[in-house]
Design an enzyme around this catalytic site. Structure first.
Site, PDB file in Angstrom:
ATOM      1  N   SER A  30       0.851  -1.192   0.000  1.00 38.37           N
ATOM      2  CA  SER A  30       0.000   0.000   0.000  1.00 38.37           C
ATOM      3  C   SER A  30       0.882   1.235   0.000  1.00 38.37           C
ATOM      4  O   SER A  30       1.629   1.471   0.953  1.00 38.37           O
ATOM      5  CB  SER A  30      -0.909   0.008   1.233  1.00 38.37           C
ATOM      6  N   LYS A  55      -4.677 -20.785  10.365  1.00 38.38           N
ATOM      7  CA  LYS A  55      -4.625 -21.983  11.209  1.00 38.38           C
ATOM      8  C   LYS A  55      -4.669 -23.315  10.453  1.00 38.38           C
ATOM      9  O   LYS A  55      -4.233 -24.341  10.973  1.00 38.38           O
ATOM     10  CB  LYS A  55      -5.780 -21.949  12.210  1.00 38.38           C
ATOM     11  N   SER A  80     -11.135 -20.687  20.209  1.00 35.65           N
ATOM     12  CA  SER A  80     -12.172 -19.658  20.146  1.00 35.65           C
ATOM     13  C   SER A  80     -12.749 -19.547  18.745  1.00 35.65           C
ATOM     14  O   SER A  80     -13.727 -18.834  18.539  1.00 35.65           O
ATOM     15  CB  SER A  80     -11.595 -18.294  20.570  1.00 35.65           C
ATOM     16  N   TYR A 117     -17.850 -27.038   8.609  1.00 37.07           N
ATOM     17  CA  TYR A 117     -16.722 -27.819   8.113  1.00 37.07           C
ATOM     18  C   TYR A 117     -16.761 -29.269   8.611  1.00 37.07           C
ATOM     19  O   TYR A 117     -15.892 -30.064   8.262  1.00 37.07           O
ATOM     20  CB  TYR A 117     -15.397 -27.184   8.529  1.00 37.07           C
ATOM     21  N   GLY A 181      -0.857 -14.845  20.323  1.00 35.78           N
ATOM     22  CA  GLY A 181      -1.732 -15.345  21.374  1.00 35.78           C
ATOM     23  C   GLY A 181      -0.932 -16.305  22.219  1.00 35.78           C
ATOM     24  O   GLY A 181      -0.213 -15.931  23.138  1.00 35.78           O
ATOM     25  N   GLU A 206       0.512  -8.234  20.801  1.00 37.61           N
ATOM     26  CA  GLU A 206      -0.650  -8.784  21.500  1.00 37.61           C
ATOM     27  C   GLU A 206      -1.489  -7.653  22.099  1.00 37.61           C
ATOM     28  O   GLU A 206      -1.034  -6.508  22.169  1.00 37.61           O
ATOM     29  CB  GLU A 206      -0.211  -9.774  22.588  1.00 37.61           C
ATOM     30  N   ASP A 212       0.371 -11.366  28.359  1.00 36.10           N
ATOM     31  CA  ASP A 212       1.100 -12.441  29.048  1.00 36.10           C
ATOM     32  C   ASP A 212       2.420 -12.761  28.368  1.00 36.10           C
ATOM     33  O   ASP A 212       3.417 -13.074  29.038  1.00 36.10           O
ATOM     34  CB  ASP A 212       0.230 -13.698  29.141  1.00 36.10           C
ATOM     35  N   LYS A 275      -8.863  -2.595   1.084  1.00 33.83           N
ATOM     36  CA  LYS A 275     -10.123  -3.285   0.788  1.00 33.83           C
ATOM     37  C   LYS A 275     -10.158  -4.681   1.410  1.00 33.83           C
ATOM     38  O   LYS A 275     -10.669  -5.632   0.815  1.00 33.83           O
ATOM     39  CB  LYS A 275     -10.377  -3.368  -0.728  1.00 33.83           C
TER      40      LYS A 275
END
Length: 322
Positions: A30, A55, A80, A117, A181, A206, A212, A275
């Site tokens: 950009s 993931k 999550s 899924y 995370g 984070e 943490d 976008k």
């Protein structure tokens, strides 16, 4: 790095296993972002990945190495949302049953997608008990092989393919910023970067409410916290892992934090200028730059955009408020 959980050879092996399954996601630039920050930014867009986040890389790499007994017993995990979807899809592709423990307050889109899924979802209260307790209870009843969201060598190696692809496309970098995370993505990316771009500084980002990792690296031991209250639901882990922490301690140059307001500004910028619809966690790396927490002037910088799994109504509410 032989005493660490993974090496670059593991990342390279993961890249071969996931080839043709996980997308080789685009790297965007950009001119506006460069002008605003004074750096040369390269956005690794994992929001375009299968299941909408990075993931699937670690999930498929892990389940593809199951033996026949493990395949028959099925895979169990907690998440999550993004790891949940990835495990569900990877398991379906490999003919393995999946059961996923998810928090009751997980985004509706992630719950729906995980079930779509093919994963069986079991809900728990993340503020009443840790996820591993819920998983242990489930596995005592049903059995199965546990693949955690981040603290597993095959997961870590799979996630490291994000940085491998990025650096192969852009060439050497001065700085790599990675949302953090539990440290699976950051650890894998750090291993890849140390081999492919040795002079590159690697920094995790984070939420302020869930720092943490920052506390852990500063103290020299794993710090556990209560579930943080932040819009970055993908970074609400309570602590780094036993396998990820040593990698971060050895190979990562630091951890920066950003506020939820910073995350919303990053989401808005990505939507208006590139976008891209990005979930709050996906904006962590860019937020550290736009907020001025990290100076990128005259640097070639990799920005990992981890995912785009956000309810559209929620996305609209957040960016409208900004």
């Amino acid at each position: 790095m032989t005493d660490l959980a993974i090496s670059f050879a593991d990342v390279a092996g993961a890249a071969e296993r996931i080839a043709g399954v996980a997308h080789r996601t685009p790297v965007l630039t950009s001119a506006t972002a460069d002008a605003l920050t004074g750096g040369r930014l390269f956005f690794k867009c994992e929001n375009f990945q299968r299941t909408g986040a990075f993931k699937i890389r670690g999930a498929y790499n892990a389940i593809s190495q199951f033996d026949d007994v493990q395949r028959a017993a099925g895979v169990v995990t907690y998440s999550s949302g993004n790891h949940a979807q990835a495990i569900a899809l990877a398991a379906r592709l490999l003919g393995v049953k999946s059961t996923i423990v998810m928090p009751m307050d997980a985004p509706a889109a992630k719950l729906e997608a995980t079930r779509g899924y093919g994963g069986e979802v079991v809900l728990y209260d993340r503020y009443a008990e840790p996820p591993d307790a819920a998983v242990a209870r489930l596995m005592a009843e049903r059995g199965g092989t546990f693949i955690p969201p981040f603290d597993h060598p095959h997961v870590m190696a799979g996630q490291g393919t994000v940085a491998k692809e990025l650096i192969e496309e852009t060439g050497t970098l001065d700085l790599l910023l990675v949302p953090t995370g539990g440290g699976g993505l950051l650890s894998g990316c750090a291993v890849a970067a140390r081999t492919l771009s040795p002079g590159c500084r690697v920094v995790g980002v984070e939420p302020e409410a869930g720092n943490d990792a920052q506390q852990s690296l500063r103290s020299g031991s794993i710090v556990k916290i209560e579930p943080p209250k932040t819009i970055a639901d993908g970074a609400q882990s309570r602590s780094l892992g036993q396998l990820t922490f040593p990698v971060l301690r050895r190979l990562v140059d630091g951890i920066e934090t950003v506020s939820d307001d910073d995350l919303v500004e990053a989401m808005r910028f990505l939507a208006t200028r590139l976008k891209l619809v990005v979930e709050p966690t996906g904006g962590l790396a860019l937020a550290a730059v736009l907020s001025g927490r990290i100076d990128v002037r005259d640097k070639r910088v990799g920005i990992v955009v981890t995912g785009g799994n956000v309810d559209l109504d929620r996305f609209a509410t957040l960016v409208r408020a900004a």
